[in-house]
Design an enzyme around this catalytic site. Structure first.
Site, mmCIF file in Angstrom:
data_model
loop_
_atom_site.group_PDB
_atom_site.id
_atom_site.type_symbol
_atom_site.label_atom_id
_atom_site.label_comp_id
_atom_site.label_asym_id
_atom_site.label_seq_id
_atom_site.Cartn_x
_atom_site.Cartn_y
_atom_site.Cartn_z
ATOM 1 N N LYS A 32 0.871 -1.177 0.000
ATOM 2 C CA LYS A 32 0.000 0.000 0.000
ATOM 3 C C LYS A 32 0.910 1.230 0.000
ATOM 4 C CE LYS A 32 -4.127 1.916 2.132
ATOM 5 N NZ LYS A 32 -3.729 3.301 2.125
ATOM 6 N N LYS A 51 -3.288 -2.053 7.813
ATOM 7 C CA LYS A 51 -2.428 -0.912 8.153
ATOM 8 C C LYS A 51 -1.392 -1.341 9.177
ATOM 9 C CE LYS A 51 -4.278 2.985 6.328
ATOM 10 N NZ LYS A 51 -4.777 3.982 7.206
ATOM 11 N N CYS A 76 27.796 29.600 25.494
ATOM 12 C CA CYS A 76 27.945 28.750 24.311
ATOM 13 C C CYS A 76 28.742 27.496 24.678
ATOM 14 C CB CYS A 76 28.656 29.532 23.208
ATOM 15 S SG CYS A 76 29.156 28.485 21.836
ATOM 16 N N CYS A 99 34.185 31.765 17.697
ATOM 17 C CA CYS A 99 33.667 30.521 18.272
ATOM 18 C C CYS A 99 34.122 29.334 17.413
ATOM 19 C CB CYS A 99 32.146 30.582 18.319
ATOM 20 S SG CYS A 99 31.400 29.009 18.767
HETATM 21 S S1 IVH Z 1 -6.584 -0.597 -4.588
HETATM 22 C C1 IVH Z 1 -11.265 0.282 -4.550
HETATM 23 N N1 IVH Z 1 -4.026 -0.927 -4.332
HETATM 24 O O1 IVH Z 1 -4.981 3.267 -0.812
HETATM 25 C C2 IVH Z 1 -10.029 0.934 -4.119
HETATM 26 N N2 IVH Z 1 -4.998 1.035 -3.424
HETATM 27 O O2 IVH Z 1 -7.626 3.608 1.032
HETATM 28 C C3 IVH Z 1 -8.901 0.361 -4.890
HETATM 29 N N3 IVH Z 1 -3.379 2.561 -2.406
HETATM 30 O O3 IVH Z 1 -7.320 5.228 -2.534
HETATM 31 C C4 IVH Z 1 -7.626 0.742 -4.325
HETATM 32 N N4 IVH Z 1 -1.594 1.362 -2.826
HETATM 33 O O4 IVH Z 1 -4.875 5.590 -3.031
HETATM 34 C C5 IVH Z 1 -5.080 -0.130 -4.067
HETATM 35 N N5 IVH Z 1 -1.747 -1.338 -4.231
HETATM 36 C C6 IVH Z 1 -2.794 -0.556 -3.973
HETATM 37 C C7 IVH Z 1 -2.646 0.691 -3.307
HETATM 38 C C8 IVH Z 1 -3.781 1.448 -3.038
HETATM 39 C C9 IVH Z 1 -2.035 2.488 -2.299
HETATM 40 C C10 IVH Z 1 -4.210 3.665 -1.899
HETATM 41 C C11 IVH Z 1 -5.191 4.220 -2.912
HETATM 42 C C12 IVH Z 1 -6.532 4.106 -2.294
HETATM 43 C C13 IVH Z 1 -6.197 3.966 -0.838
HETATM 44 C C14 IVH Z 1 -7.256 3.127 -0.178
#
Ligand code: IVH
Length: 662
Positions: A114, A307, A401, A424
């Site tokens: 992500k 997350k 200093c 200094c």
């Molecule tokens: S799939 C239907 N794949 O994460 C939504 N999202 O909260 C499809 N993101 O808005 C998203 N990497 O900006 C997907 N490999 C990935 C991702 C990714 C980052 C972000 C994206 C999305 C948010 C989701």
């Protein structure tokens, strides 16, 4: 019941404020985890009391806010968001839920990184990039086509004449983020909190020239509207084949255990990536199964984002060290019992200034919470007062200093404490290092170690002493052979040919960065004029604010600094400034030049420096790419080759004439 209603209203208002700070101002005030926890609380309350759900509740929105400045674009297919999961147990539930919804119980998942950036949609028509938009509120986004076109990794033309939409994430690599923030610091601009905010701020820049300098990048993670695609795995591989940037770290997992392993691997190894990720996206692979599982109003049921927990760790504050910078500012640095945060060992964190120390009320011996903001800069965010030793004492910034023991100076409305002593040691060492650094006078070999040992041996005390260094003095240094000494002396000599903007930057004036150096060079044309700059003139200059103007006047009203500038001038360091506009008129601008034979009026190095200043590239061998050759006396094989290739040959005399033409 009134209480519940109040609680919901408060939560909605708070979350909306956080969301505005995050998306619109690109300036988040709370961590993602904090936001997510409050969001979950709200969701739970709304589930129990649906009668109190407010229209403006963040749970009722698909995405963020649309800005006014860009043209609006309606997405053909709404850009949905992802549900979040925070634990492996949540993920197990996700897997069970899906299995209940489908007939075929063998589910394959695709795990992807992500990427922590911002979502983008790009439309290609007959293989050509025609439109790019941000996600906006999921339905309507902002047209950022011109800005997206500046992103190097996004093809403007595909390898195939395809018409489709792709979606992905625009991000700023960690390295580019560091460079960008360093530049902003030098130019006295507000820093970006993390790469994500920097990327979002950049893509929404109205001037795409600025965007192109920001070195953004992108990864594509979905293809919309191609009926031939049957799975996410298929989509990613196809996108790759068309020449689109697809992140290679995706994995097809046969079951949820393989998903767990993927997550565990990246939780440990995420810090080795050159970009930030904030989790793992888990998607059902087969498109048929995806359709079967379906969607909620906001997000697909067939995918979720796991997350990573944000890393805020507790450790002991062993000491507060003070570091004296080149401008005399004394910065407190927290010395920590080493801890491992996101894969790297942290043993120091900046405490910035006396205001931050007071706010945190941080004391030596305290247990503190340390966080890596944007996973890059460690920060002390809080003190655990419950764990404070009874005999602890409040910390005050020093009156003297730490380097020279002179009395420090501070202004009431300014959180910084400064040492104003011109002799200094630490300050002068930092000044010399800055003067010789790459972006200043670029004296290769005059780094921190060499400067420190020359200083300790009493060979140099002030920057100007660099220009009276001799061979005997330099050979005294450890590991300095004849060759290194030669190189260093040549580098010092060459630095005299530097341009005015770099020299002004090299002076090390507080708040005067590279950009200000250029603006001042453009205005004053030489050092003599610059040394007489007045407040009235400075505030007139665009891009020079009052704070910078104050620092410049402060610098120029100090006799020691004027003496230094005069000494530089008498050393022959006082070039007339040639702006880029003028330089680009030179015959040598953007050309490749070879120097050969013996030059009489100029040394090779001087000739090379002139050429480089005029925007030419100097190479050593003649090829079809060479534009000019400057032939001195007894030019041999290179001249012959140039004549064979029909390359323009000029004499030293002609060369000098051309150089002086601009
Ligand atoms: S799939 C239907 N794949 O994460 C939504 N999202 O909260 C499809 N993101 O808005 C998203 N990497 O900006 C997907 N490999 C990935 C991702 C990714 C980052 C972000 C994206 C999305 C948010 C989701």
């Amino acid at each position: 019941m009134e209480n519940i209603r109040d609680e919901i209203t408060k939560l909605v208002n708070l979350l909306n404020t956080y969301s505005y700070q995050y998306y619109v101002e690109d300036n988040p005030q709370v961590s993602d985890t904090q936001y997510d926890t409050l969001y979950k609380q709200l969701e739970k309350l709304e589930e129990q009391y649906p009668q109190y759900i407010l229209n403006n509740s963040p749970t009722q929105r698909v995405g963020d806010v649309v800005l006014d400045e860009f043209e609006k674009v309606t997405h053909d297919v709404p850009m949905l968001s992802l549900s979040n999961t925070f634990s492996l147990a949540d993920l197990e539930d996700f897997d069970t839920r899906i299995k209940k919804l489908v007939s075929n119980k063998k589910i394959e998942y695709i795990c992807e990184l992500k990427i922590d950036g911002l979502a983008i949609s790009i439309n290609y028509k007959d293989g050509k990039l025609i439109k790019a938009a941000t996600r906006g509120d999921g339905i309507i986004g902002e047209d950022v086509t011109e800005n997206v076109k500046t992103i190097f990794s996004i093809p403007k033309v595909l390898k195939d004449n395809k018409t489709f939409e792709v979606r992905g994430e625009v991000y700023l690599p960690k390295k580019s983020f560091e460079i960008l923030n360093k530049e902003r610091e030098e130019n006295n601009e507000v820093l970006f909190a993390n790469p994500r905010n920097a990327a979002a701020g950049s893509i929404r820049q109205l001037d795409s020239k600025i965007v192109s300098k920001r070195k953004l990048s992108a990864f594509i993670y979905s293809v919309v509207g191609d009926e031939t695609i049957t799975s996410q795995n298929n989509a990613l591989n196809l996108a790759k084949d068309y020449g689109l940037p697809v992140n290679n770290n995706f994995k097809l997992c046969k079951n949820i255990d393989e998903v767990f392993n993927f997550i565990k691997y990246w939780d440990v190894n995420k810090s080795t990536l050159p970009y930030d990720i904030d989790g793992i996206v888990i998607k059902v692979n087969s498109y048929t199964t995806q359709e079967e599982v379906g969607y909620t109003q906001k997000s697909p049921r067939w995918a979720t984002a796991y997350k990573f927990p944000e890393e805020e760790l507790a450790t002991k504050l062993l000491d507060i060290e003070l570091s004296v910078g080149r401008t005399g500012i004394i910065t407190p640095v927290a010395i920590l019992e080493p801890i491992n945060i996101s894969g790297s060992t942290v043993s120091k964190a900046s405490l910035h200034n006396k205001d931050i120390i007071n706010e945190l009320d941080v004391r030596i011996g305290d247990t503190v919470i340390v966080k890596k903001a944007g996973e890059i800069i460690p920060k002390v965010v809080r003190v655990i007062e419950e764990l404070r030793p009874i005999n602890s004492v409040k910390y005050f910034m020093p009156v003297l200093c730490p380097s020279c023991s002179e009395k420090t100076f501070s202004k009431e409305d300014n959180p910084f404490i400064r040492c104003l002593n011109p002799d200094c040691p630490e300050q002068n060492i930092r000044k010399i290092i800055h003067f010789a650094s790459r972006d200043a006078l670029n004296i290769d070999g005059m780094g921190e170690k060499v400067v420190k040992s020359l200083y300790e041996k009493d060979i140099i005390k002030h920057t100007i002493d660099l220009y009276s260094l001799n061979r005997e003095e330099l050979v005294q240094l450890e590991r300095m052979g004849d060759k290194s000494v030669d190189n260093l002396l040549t580098a010092i000599e060459n630095s005299k040919q530097s341009t005015l903007d770099k020299i002004i930057y090299a002076l090390g004036i507080l708040n005067v960065g590279k950009k200000a150096g250029k603006i001042l060079a453009e205005k004053y044309q030489n050092l003599t004029n610059f040394s007489k700059a007045t407040m009235e003139e400075l505030v007139e200059l665009s891009d020079i604010g009052q704070i910078t103007a104050d620092s410049i006047i402060d610098y120029l009203s100090n006799d020691n600094n004027i003496k230094f500038i005069d000494e530089l001038i008498s050393m022959g360091i006082n070039p007339e400034y040639k702006s880029n506009e003028i330089v680009s008129k030179s015959k040598f601008f953007g050309k490749t030049v070879v120097l050969t034979g013996k030059l009489i009026e100029l040394t090779r190095n001087e000739a090379k420096n002139y050429l480089e200043k005029l925007g030419a590239k100097v190479t050593s061998s003649v090829s079809a790419k060479t534009d000019f050759i400057v032939a001195g006396e007894k030019a041999g094989s290179k001249l012959k080759k140039a004549e064979e290739l029909n390359i323009k040959v000029i004499t030293e005399e002609e060369f000098i004439k051309l150089v002086n033409e601009v």
